[in-house]
Design a protein around this motif. Structure first.
Motif, short mmCIF file in Angstrom:
data_model
loop_
_atom_site.label_atom_id
_atom_site.label_comp_id
_atom_site.label_asym_id
_atom_site.label_seq_id
_atom_site.Cartn_x
_atom_site.Cartn_y
_atom_site.Cartn_z
N HIS A 83 -23.75 -36.50 -96.18
CA HIS A 83 -23.88 -35.88 -95.02
C HIS A 83 -24.00 -36.71 -93.69
O HIS A 83 -24.26 -37.62 -93.83
CB HIS A 83 -25.17 -34.88 -95.20
N SER B 246 -29.25 -38.99 -96.43
CA SER B 246 -28.57 -37.85 -97.33
C SER B 246 -26.99 -38.06 -97.13
O SER B 246 -26.33 -37.26 -96.88
CB SER B 246 -28.92 -36.52 -96.42
N GLU C 37 -24.63 -30.96 -81.87
CA GLU C 37 -24.89 -31.58 -83.05
C GLU C 37 -24.63 -30.46 -84.32
O GLU C 37 -25.17 -29.78 -84.54
CB GLU C 37 -26.33 -31.91 -83.07
N LYS C 38 -23.57 -30.87 -85.00
CA LYS C 38 -23.12 -30.03 -86.18
C LYS C 38 -23.28 -30.78 -87.36
O LYS C 38 -22.85 -31.86 -87.48
CB LYS C 38 -21.85 -29.91 -85.82
N ASP C 39 -23.90 -30.09 -88.50
CA ASP C 39 -23.88 -30.52 -89.78
C ASP C 39 -22.67 -30.56 -90.51
O ASP C 39 -21.89 -29.56 -90.33
CB ASP C 39 -25.20 -29.75 -90.77
N TYR D 204 -23.59 -35.97 -88.96
CA TYR D 204 -23.47 -35.21 -87.78
C TYR D 204 -22.45 -35.33 -86.93
O TYR D 204 -22.28 -36.52 -86.66
CB TYR D 204 -24.87 -35.07 -87.08
N GLY E 221 -17.25 -27.57 -91.39
CA GLY E 221 -18.27 -28.55 -91.54
C GLY E 221 -17.83 -29.51 -92.42
O GLY E 221 -18.38 -30.41 -92.91
N THR F 244 -20.10 -32.54 -93.94
CA THR F 244 -19.96 -33.64 -95.11
C THR F 244 -18.64 -34.41 -94.86
O THR F 244 -17.75 -33.85 -94.23
CB THR F 244 -20.10 -32.80 -96.46
N ARG G 276 -23.51 -40.55 -89.27
CA ARG G 276 -23.98 -40.47 -90.60
C ARG G 276 -25.03 -40.47 -90.88
O ARG G 276 -26.20 -41.09 -90.13
CB ARG G 276 -23.17 -41.49 -91.41
N ASP G 277 -25.71 -39.81 -91.82
CA ASP G 277 -27.28 -39.72 -92.25
C ASP G 277 -27.73 -40.43 -93.34
O ASP G 277 -27.14 -40.21 -94.56
CB ASP G 277 -27.76 -38.23 -92.52
#
Length: 551
Positions: A141, A138, A149-151, A143, A459, A153, A134-135
């Motif tokens: 959002h 943000s 590495e894929k963005d 990864y 995603g 939610t 987790r980011d």
């Protein structure tokens, strides 16, 4: 006669009997109940769902392991909460699982493990964990790292309000790390206790309007330890367990070997039927959850507590999926329904809405002290570190404030918006009064594929929920929107899921509301919320039930 006919063996879990199978077999010749039927123990019973036969009073009297005071025979009419593994597997070891080759007589461990794993894969219930980071800058959002590495939610996190990345929580964790280091130093008894532990316990007790609290390493441990200890310490204890209870509660009740009764999920009338049959002087505990984690239902809390107290039982109320999310200060459904005083023991988690980790119980000072003094799951476990304790304390205080009220209001608004959006697009999103939105799929293989396709094509991370978490045939996608999901994000999410649903060849639905509430069976009325949905007329029940019908 089946292996489960032995009342002595029925006092143990399947895993315990398998673990100590040689010991049980050694004593079998001394048991008059089992000796006569030894030759049939290895047979396979064709009817997997058949209720286990019960030993007669005469057979129990002959058992060297039990006395009449140790066991109460179960009547066929009573509900029994069984192991998820079928009891006919007891001691059912095949020859090919005992020998590896002609040259060895040792158990083939890897062969057995492979067989069990293949069974899960064949049933499409084998779990492959998503690699998600987790980011914190943000939320929601993250990864995904399975193929680079894929963005993505995240739509299924139990970090319901995003408190794991709240500035005050992160600052508290960072400060604690600098001041006190990473670890706690041991168990609470051996150098692992600190003012941070005691401050958090005092804050949690205050939140729930109780005398005292006790913090555990997780709420699984809190539930298991507390119920096990109550079952062991209270003489002649009887548990009354909701059929939908979490595995941690079932485990604590089962391993205590106390008498157990299982009542229908969220059904106070069935609970009362069972309580009426037990001596008023017998110690009793009624254990149930307020918010059910997989269907999003909320129990009729006041009625459940009133029925329990009418027959002299203590109430053990799991608020794991409610703390932080309901009530003016985030104390849960008990605060929302103004019945905290009716909850004798409350368990909660620090790892969901509070965004950290750990679990706890609150209640009377003497009850908490008894669990502290006798609960091995508490006594012999390294305590939570200062970083976690500080983060938890900061989170509890934030969610008890006006900021917490605002976060809860935004989350509930988002839940209503997303649920109605899903339903209006023809997806079978169940209506419930809570923040959890189950989208029913009903097939393990399809549900897993839907989850994988969502993350790879769009995603979007929504975990599939399969057996044994839910019953076979009720597999689902479990969605939990937070206050930080925007309307634009929700619109896109619904569009992506709808497209994937159609591409998968799944049927589209339209909503048909029932006449009566499925929670308390009272008539429903239609009120305007987002579009229109049924609201229960009972004052403290907001259960809205959706029946899905094919278009």
């Amino acid at each position: 006669m089946k292996a489960s006919a032995c009342t002595f063996l029925n006092r143990f879990s399947v895993s315990s009997i398998r673990q100590y199978a040689p010991l049980f077999l050694n004593y079998m010749d001394k048991c008059p109940v089992m000796k006569h039927h030894h030759s049939r123990l290895q047979s396979t019973v064709s009817n997997e769902n058949a209720a286990p036969a019960q030993a007669s009073e005469e057979e129990v009297a002959k058992c060297p392991f039990l006395t009449s005071n140790d066991v109460t025979l179960t009547k066929a009419s009573e509900s029994i909460q069984e192991d998820t593994i079928d009891r006919q597997q007891l001691l059912d070891l095949k020859p090919d699982e005992i020998k590896t080759t002609e040259d060895t007589k040792f158990f083939n461990y890897d062969g057995f493990f492979s067989k069990q794993l293949q069974k899960k894969k064949d049933e499409h219930t084998y779990r492959v964990f998503k690699k998600v980071m987790r980011d914190a800058s943000s939320f929601p959002h993250a990864y995904e790292h399975s193929k680079g590495e894929k963005d993505i939610t995240v739509w299924c996190s139990n970090d319901y309000l995003g408190m794991s990345w709240h500035p005050k929580v992160k600052a508290a964790v960072s400060s604690a790390l600098s001041k006190h280091g990473a670890g706690s130093g041991g168990t609470r008894n051996i150098s692992g206790n600190s003012p941070l532990h005691e401050n958090l316990e005092a804050e949690l007790a205050k939140l729930h309007q109780k005398e005292a609290g006790l913090v555990f390493t997780s709420c699984y441990v809190a539930n298991d330890t507390t119920l096990f200890t109550l079952g062991k310490q209270l003489p002649g204890m009887h548990f009354f367990s909701d059929a939908g209870n979490h595995a941690s509660m079932i485990q604590g009740i089962r391993t205590s070997m106390a008498k157990k009764h299982v009542f229908r999920h969220n059904d106070p009338e069935h609970l009362e039927e069972m309580l009426q049959k037990v001596d008023p002087l017998t110690p009793k505990v009624v254990a149930f959850e307020t918010v059910h984690s997989m269907d999003g239902s909320i129990c009729p809390t006041v009625e459940m507590c009133d029925v329990a107290h009418k027959y002299g039982a203590l109430t053990f109320v799991d608020e794991v999926h409610a703390v932080g999310l309901y009530g003016d200060h985030g104390a849960g459904v008990g605060e929302q329904d103004n019945c905290l005083d009716k909850m004798d023991i409350i368990s909660g988690t620090l790892g969901k809405a509070f965004g950290n980790m750990g679990g706890y119980i609150v209640g009377s000072a003497k009850m908490v002290d008894m669990i502290r003094s006798y609960g091995s799951g508490f006594i012999f476990t390294t305590s939570l570190p200062p970083t976690v304790l500080s983060g938890c304390l900061a989170s509890v205080k934030v969610l008890a404030s006006e900021e917490g009220q605002e976060l809860r209001a935004r989350q509930q608004s988002n839940v209503r918006y997303l649920r109605e959006k899903l339903v209006s697009n023809g997806l079978p999103a169940q209506h419930s009064p809570s923040h959890i939105i189950p989208v029913m799929v009903g097939d393990a293989e399809i549900c897993t594929k839907m989850s994988n396709d969502l993350i790879s094509k769009y995603g979007v991370y929504v975990q599939s929920i399969n057996y044994p978490t839910v019953a076979k045939g009720t597999e689902r996608l479990r969605i939990a929107p937070t206050p930080h999901h925007t309307r634009e994000m929700m619109d896109r999410f619904v569009g992506d899921l709808t497209q994937l649903w159609k591409d998968s060849g799944l049927e589209m639905y339209t909503q048909i509301y029932p006449e009566n509430c499925e929670s308390c069976r009272k008539p429903l009325s239609i009120e305007k919320m987002f579009h229109s949905q049924p609201i229960c007329q009972r004052s403290n029940c907001t259960y809205a039930s959706l029946q899905a019908a094919l278009v």
